[in-house]
Design a protein around this motif. Structure first.
Motif, PDB file in Angstrom:
ATOM      1  N   ILE A   1      -2.298  -4.809  -3.870  1.00  0.00           N
ATOM      2  CA  ILE A   1      -1.397  -4.133  -4.464  1.00  0.00           C
ATOM      3  C   ILE A   1      -1.743  -2.793  -4.694  1.00  0.00           C
ATOM      4  O   ILE A   1      -2.613  -2.872  -5.481  1.00  0.00           O
ATOM      5  N   ALA A   2      -1.342  -1.780  -4.022  1.00  0.00           N
ATOM      6  CA  ALA A   2      -1.737  -0.374  -4.206  1.00  0.00           C
ATOM      7  C   ALA A   2      -0.727   0.631  -4.483  1.00  0.00           C
ATOM      8  O   ALA A   2       0.274   0.348  -3.667  1.00  0.00           O
ATOM      9  N   GLY A   3      -0.684   1.520  -5.313  1.00  0.00           N
ATOM     10  CA  GLY A   3      -0.011   2.510  -5.760  1.00  0.00           C
ATOM     11  C   GLY A   3      -0.659   3.471  -6.516  1.00  0.00           C
ATOM     12  O   GLY A   3      -1.445   3.910  -6.460  1.00  0.00           O
ATOM     13  N   LYS A   4       0.496   4.351  -7.179  1.00  0.00           N
ATOM     14  CA  LYS A   4      -0.040   5.684  -8.046  1.00  0.00           C
ATOM     15  C   LYS A   4      -0.056   4.936  -9.496  1.00  0.00           C
ATOM     16  O   LYS A   4      -1.104   4.606 -10.139  1.00  0.00           O
ATOM     17  N   GLN A   5       1.141   5.342 -10.236  1.00  0.00           N
ATOM     18  CA  GLN A   5       1.156   5.017 -11.602  1.00  0.00           C
ATOM     19  C   GLN A   5       2.063   3.764 -11.828  1.00  0.00           C
ATOM     20  O   GLN A   5       3.116   3.863 -11.386  1.00  0.00           O
ATOM     21  N   ARG A   6       1.640   2.922 -12.881  1.00  0.00           N
ATOM     22  CA  ARG A   6       2.401   1.794 -13.277  1.00  0.00           C
ATOM     23  C   ARG A   6       2.232   0.969 -11.977  1.00  0.00           C
ATOM     24  O   ARG A   6       3.287   0.793 -11.259  1.00  0.00           O
TER      25      ARG A   6
ATOM     26  N   VAL B   1      -5.436  -5.187  -7.720  1.00  0.00           N
ATOM     27  CA  VAL B   1      -4.644  -4.061  -7.862  1.00  0.00           C
ATOM     28  C   VAL B   1      -4.998  -2.825  -8.326  1.00  0.00           C
ATOM     29  O   VAL B   1      -5.979  -2.814  -9.121  1.00  0.00           O
ATOM     30  N   THR B   2      -4.561  -1.853  -7.396  1.00  0.00           N
ATOM     31  CA  THR B   2      -5.432  -0.484  -7.599  1.00  0.00           C
ATOM     32  C   THR B   2      -4.267   0.459  -7.691  1.00  0.00           C
ATOM     33  O   THR B   2      -3.185   0.549  -7.183  1.00  0.00           O
ATOM     34  N   GLY B   3      -4.520   1.585  -8.591  1.00  0.00           N
ATOM     35  CA  GLY B   3      -3.635   2.670  -8.744  1.00  0.00           C
ATOM     36  C   GLY B   3      -4.358   3.927  -8.912  1.00  0.00           C
ATOM     37  O   GLY B   3      -5.520   4.001  -9.505  1.00  0.00           O
ATOM     38  N   SER B   4      -4.077   5.031  -8.250  1.00  0.00           N
ATOM     39  CA  SER B   4      -4.492   6.402  -8.304  1.00  0.00           C
ATOM     40  C   SER B   4      -4.256   6.905  -9.562  1.00  0.00           C
ATOM     41  O   SER B   4      -4.755   8.154  -9.905  1.00  0.00           O
ATOM     42  N   GLY B   5      -3.406   6.560 -10.349  1.00  0.00           N
ATOM     43  CA  GLY B   5      -2.933   7.148 -11.801  1.00  0.00           C
ATOM     44  C   GLY B   5      -3.378   5.957 -12.841  1.00  0.00           C
ATOM     45  O   GLY B   5      -4.037   5.084 -12.582  1.00  0.00           O
TER      46      GLY B   5
ATOM     47  N   SER C   1       0.699  -1.009   0.011  1.00  0.00           N
ATOM     48  CA  SER C   1       0.140   0.067  -0.053  1.00  0.00           C
ATOM     49  C   SER C   1       0.901   1.182  -0.257  1.00  0.00           C
ATOM     50  O   SER C   1       1.460   1.436   1.104  1.00  0.00           O
ATOM     51  N   SER C   2       0.968   1.957  -1.222  1.00  0.00           N
ATOM     52  CA  SER C   2       1.881   2.952  -1.328  1.00  0.00           C
ATOM     53  C   SER C   2       1.318   4.309  -2.193  1.00  0.00           C
ATOM     54  O   SER C   2       0.290   3.999  -2.891  1.00  0.00           O
ATOM     55  N   ASN C   3       1.652   5.373  -1.936  1.00  0.00           N
ATOM     56  CA  ASN C   3       1.048   6.590  -2.629  1.00  0.00           C
ATOM     57  C   ASN C   3       2.423   6.724  -3.889  1.00  0.00           C
ATOM     58  O   ASN C   3       1.946   7.804  -4.421  1.00  0.00           O
TER      59      ASN C   3
END
Length: 203
Positions: free
Chosen positions: A50-55, A82-86, A20-22
């Motif tokens: 799994i979480a992040g921003k882009q890619r 799988v999650t991304g804010s970008g 879990s990351s930004n």
């Protein structure tokens, strides 16, 4: 975070992994770097997140190489959310990085929920535009949020790269890739029909 080598999961599962990351570039492998790099026979269990921003990717966040020998991801399954804010979020691969490498993704499946802000897909959020890139013999049963305007629900790619023999089995998909309305059986996985189609052209 760049893996350069050969990894064989031997069909084992990664379980209960939480990322879990930004930040950008989040995945079981942060990145795959260098022609000839291989990841095969690995399963990300549905207990993983799994979480992040882009890619952001279930198997790998990004791939990068300057050589003509492709990076290979084969016989891998993602069941994780799988999650991304970008953008560039994918069940198997998040996205290629410049210079865009040759990537081969073959015999893989996504079963997890994939969510990006846009320009994302269930197998590869961005496979790049290298003529040596091919995504083939893959299927999806997971839900996608963040499909691009061209309705590329399984693989986003451009240029001379190719995607072939893909099958979308998420019943409510509105995408343009892998959609079949001519299944002979009502349950193509259980009947073996999907297996037969995925294996065409292979020994």
């Amino acid at each position: 975070t760049k893996f350069n080598g050969k990894f064989d999961g031997m069909g084992h599962r990664i379980m209960n992994l939480r990322i879990s990351s930004n930040n950008n570039l989040q995945g079981f492998f942060g990145g795959l770097r260098g022609g000839g790099t291989v990841v095969r026979n690995l399963i990300m269990d549905k207990s993983c997140r799994i979480a992040g921003k882009q890619r952001v990717g279930g198997i790998a966040a990004f791939a990068q190489t300057t050589g003509s020998t492709p990076i290979l991801i084969e016989n891998c399954i993602n069941e994780a959310t799988v999650t991304g804010s970008g953008t560039a979020v994918g069940g198997i691969l998040g996205g290629s990085m410049s210079p865009h490498p040759a990537i081969r993704i073959t015999n893989c499946a996504n079963k997890g929920s994939i969510r990006g802000s846009g320009e994302s897909a269930t197998i590869a959020g961005w496979a790049g535009d290298n003529a040596g890139t091919v995504v083939e013999h893959c299927y999806n049963t997971g839900r996608l949020f963040g499909m691009d305007s061209n309705k590329r629900n399984m693989v986003r790619h451009g240029g001379f790269s190719s995607a072939r023999n893909l099958y979308e089995l998420y019943s409510s998909s509105t995408g343009s890739q892998g959609i079949r309305k001519d299944w002979i059986t009502s349950s193509p996985i259980e009947s073996g029909e999907l297996c037969y189609l995925l294996n065409q052209g292979q020994a």
